[in-house]
Design a protein around this motif. Structure first.
Motif, PDB file in Angstrom:
ATOM      1  N   GLU A   1      -0.380  -6.062  15.122  1.00  0.00           N
ATOM      2  CA  GLU A   1      -0.443  -7.436  14.638  1.00  0.00           C
ATOM      3  C   GLU A   1      -0.131  -7.494  13.135  1.00  0.00           C
ATOM      4  OE1 GLU A   1      -2.990  -5.276  15.710  1.00  0.00           O
ATOM      5  OE2 GLU A   1      -4.175  -6.852  16.661  1.00  0.00           O
ATOM      6  N   HIS A   2       0.328  -8.597  12.685  1.00  0.00           N
ATOM      7  CA  HIS A   2       0.777  -8.862  11.306  1.00  0.00           C
ATOM      8  C   HIS A   2       2.055  -8.110  10.935  1.00  0.00           C
ATOM      9  CE1 HIS A   2      -2.278 -11.642  10.174  1.00  0.00           C
ATOM     10  NE2 HIS A   2      -3.222 -10.845  10.655  1.00  0.00           N
ATOM     11  N   ALA A   3       2.052  -6.768  11.111  1.00  0.00           N
ATOM     12  CA  ALA A   3       3.272  -6.021  10.766  1.00  0.00           C
ATOM     13  C   ALA A   3       4.436  -6.521  11.621  1.00  0.00           C
ATOM     14  CB  ALA A   3       3.040  -4.525  10.983  1.00  0.00           C
ATOM     15  N   VAL A   4       4.123  -7.019  12.823  1.00  0.00           N
ATOM     16  CA  VAL A   4       5.167  -7.490  13.750  1.00  0.00           C
ATOM     17  C   VAL A   4       5.921  -8.691  13.166  1.00  0.00           C
ATOM     18  CG1 VAL A   4       3.619  -9.042  15.072  1.00  0.00           C
ATOM     19  CG2 VAL A   4       5.589  -8.037  16.208  1.00  0.00           C
ATOM     20  N   VAL A   5       5.247  -9.464  12.315  1.00  0.00           N
ATOM     21  CA  VAL A   5       5.891 -10.623  11.688  1.00  0.00           C
ATOM     22  C   VAL A   5       6.994 -10.139  10.730  1.00  0.00           C
ATOM     23  CG1 VAL A   5       5.444 -12.631  10.188  1.00  0.00           C
ATOM     24  CG2 VAL A   5       3.763 -11.985  11.919  1.00  0.00           C
TER      25      VAL A   5
ATOM     26  N   LEU B   1      -5.389  -2.367   8.925  1.00  0.00           N
ATOM     27  CA  LEU B   1      -5.606  -3.826   8.899  1.00  0.00           C
ATOM     28  C   LEU B   1      -6.694  -4.185   7.881  1.00  0.00           C
ATOM     29  CD1 LEU B   1      -5.324  -4.449  12.728  1.00  0.00           C
ATOM     30  CD2 LEU B   1      -3.856  -5.495  10.995  1.00  0.00           C
ATOM     31  N   ARG B   2      -7.681  -3.294   7.744  1.00  0.00           N
ATOM     32  CA  ARG B   2      -8.713  -3.521   6.714  1.00  0.00           C
ATOM     33  C   ARG B   2      -8.080  -3.491   5.327  1.00  0.00           C
ATOM     34  NH1 ARG B   2     -14.278  -0.499   6.933  1.00  0.00           N
ATOM     35  NH2 ARG B   2     -14.262  -1.621   5.005  1.00  0.00           N
ATOM     36  N   GLU B   3      -7.199  -2.529   5.129  1.00  0.00           N
ATOM     37  CA  GLU B   3      -6.524  -2.439   3.814  1.00  0.00           C
ATOM     38  C   GLU B   3      -5.698  -3.688   3.534  1.00  0.00           C
ATOM     39  OE1 GLU B   3      -4.491   1.143   2.552  1.00  0.00           O
ATOM     40  OE2 GLU B   3      -5.599   2.244   4.091  1.00  0.00           O
ATOM     41  N   MET B   4      -5.286  -4.353   4.600  1.00  0.00           N
ATOM     42  CA  MET B   4      -4.494  -5.583   4.455  1.00  0.00           C
ATOM     43  C   MET B   4      -5.406  -6.800   4.269  1.00  0.00           C
ATOM     44  SD  MET B   4      -1.668  -6.621   7.223  1.00  0.00           S
ATOM     45  CE  MET B   4      -0.972  -5.046   7.513  1.00  0.00           C
TER      46      MET B   4
ATOM     47  N   VAL C   1      -1.549 -13.150   4.387  1.00  0.00           N
ATOM     48  CA  VAL C   1      -0.855 -11.852   4.368  1.00  0.00           C
ATOM     49  C   VAL C   1       0.470 -12.018   3.616  1.00  0.00           C
ATOM     50  CG1 VAL C   1       0.271 -10.094   5.812  1.00  0.00           C
ATOM     51  CG2 VAL C   1      -1.983 -10.968   6.445  1.00  0.00           C
ATOM     52  N   ARG C   2       1.134 -13.146   3.852  1.00  0.00           N
ATOM     53  CA  ARG C   2       2.411 -13.366   3.160  1.00  0.00           C
ATOM     54  C   ARG C   2       2.194 -13.407   1.642  1.00  0.00           C
ATOM     55  NH1 ARG C   2       7.463 -14.253   4.608  1.00  0.00           N
ATOM     56  NH2 ARG C   2       6.738 -14.303   6.761  1.00  0.00           N
ATOM     57  N   ARG C   3       1.110 -14.072   1.213  1.00  0.00           N
ATOM     58  CA  ARG C   3       0.833 -14.123  -0.230  1.00  0.00           C
ATOM     59  C   ARG C   3       0.562 -12.719  -0.771  1.00  0.00           C
ATOM     60  NH1 ARG C   3      -1.054 -19.436   0.820  1.00  0.00           N
ATOM     61  NH2 ARG C   3      -3.010 -18.695   1.683  1.00  0.00           N
ATOM     62  N   GLY C   4      -0.182 -11.922  -0.004  1.00  0.00           N
ATOM     63  CA  GLY C   4      -0.472 -10.539  -0.401  1.00  0.00           C
ATOM     64  C   GLY C   4       0.825  -9.750  -0.553  1.00  0.00           C
TER      65      GLY C   4
END
Ligand code: PMV
Length: 309
Positions: free
Chosen positions: A15-19, A243-246, A195-198
């Motif tokens: 998840e997330h990385a898939v975006v 994912l925690r690091e993210m 996540v995008r802002r990060g």
């Protein structure tokens, strides 16, 4: 009267990385489902939508243009070459908790598309269903990768890369997942935007995390195909750390992940957007009772044990 169903889903890896173009692995969850019913209405009635769980009944023509159910219905009509001037009552119910990473939005849309196609005796391939649902997913999610609509429309384990054809793959040895609900609603759109802002702030660090997660998804698929439970569990643990690091985990999710591991799970991670929603733990027939008890003691609002096959 025509009835159709759609299952829920969980993301096992990615998840997330898939975006951002990395691969991800998702599986259907059949214990929970959305149901849509289509009935002919009196002439001149137009289209009435009954969202039973939300206790809302409304006319399609009065709904705002971005109402997800309206968008799903009108897009399906267009695809099936039907007139939007039909007289129908469309009712929706679902046992999939909303905004918990189980794909409730995509499942409701899928059930509607299937029910309309069936009602009018039209055939829609899974890929066409998935494409229609993707259009509605944009309203819920902003920039969805497309993983939810794909796994729910195909109802098979998938290896998914945004923009490519999803690969259906085989589970070498069926396994059990405990899916536990933090009880915290988490709108995917907001977490994806965070996540995008990060990523915009710290591109290199985020891209390293995305790539690391992509590798885990690739290895995860192979471990599932080979039936290597220990390896699947280890990869889930690693995925949770990234994912925690993210910063998409939460104290509730970390608490449940820890409880599952203490209960003897082979691995555990958050699933879906994070910050709330669900976590998943890989369990066996022997450990599942104990893990479920530990999860409930640690505050899980609900626990579903499901077999992935
Ligand atoms: O719908 P959810 O909450 O399972 O999350 C979707 C997964 C994300 O990767 C975070 C977003 C996406 O579009 O793939």
């Amino acid at each position: 009267m025509t009835v159709a169903y759609a299952c829920g889903k969980v993301i096992l890896f990615g998840e997330h990385a898939v975006v951002y173009g990395q691969p991800a692995v998702a599986v259907p969850i059949t214990q929970v489902q959305a149901q849509a019913t289509v009935e002919d209405a009196e002439p001149g009635e137009g289209i009435t939508i009954i969202a039973e769980d939300l206790r809302r009944t409304y006319k399609l023509e009065e709904a705002p243009p971005d109402d997800p159910l309206r968008v799903t219905i009108l897009n399906t009509f267009r695809r099936l070459r039907l007139s939007p001037k039909l007289d129908l009552t469309i009712s929706i119910t679902s046992t999939i908790p909303i905004a918990r990473g189980l794909g409730s939005g995509a499942a409701v849309s899928t059930a509607i598309v299937r029910a309309l196609a069936k009602h009018f005796d039209k055939y829609l391939a899974s890929r066409a269903v998935s494409e229609l649902v993707y259009e509605t997913e944009k309203i819920y999610h902003g920039t969805p990768s497309g993983i939810d609509n794909t796994v729910i429309a195909f109802e098979k384990p998938i290896y998914f890369i945004k923009g490519s054809k999803a690969e259906i793959f085989w589970v070498g040895r069926p396994f059990l997942l405990a899916v536990a609900d933090t009880g915290v609603q988490s709108p995917t759109k907001e977490v994806v935007e965070d996540v995008r802002r990060g990523w915009e702030r710290e591109r290199e660090r985020y891209e390293r995390l995305f790539e690391g997660i992509g590798k885990l998804a690739e290895k995860g698929r192979r471990a599932i195909e080979r039936g290597e439970w220990e390896e699947i569990g280890r990869l889930m643990d690693e995925n949770h750390s990234l994912l925690r690091e993210m910063s998409v985990s939460s104290p509730e999710l970390d608490g449940l992940v820890e409880a599952a591991r203490q209960g003897g799970a082979l691995g555990a991670k958050l699933s879906g957007a994070g910050r709330g929603g669900n976590m998943i733990a890989l369990v066996t027939k022997e450990t599942c009772g104990r893990v479920e008890m530990m999860l409930r003691m640690a505050g899980a609002k609900d626990v579903i044990v499901t077999e992935v096959r």
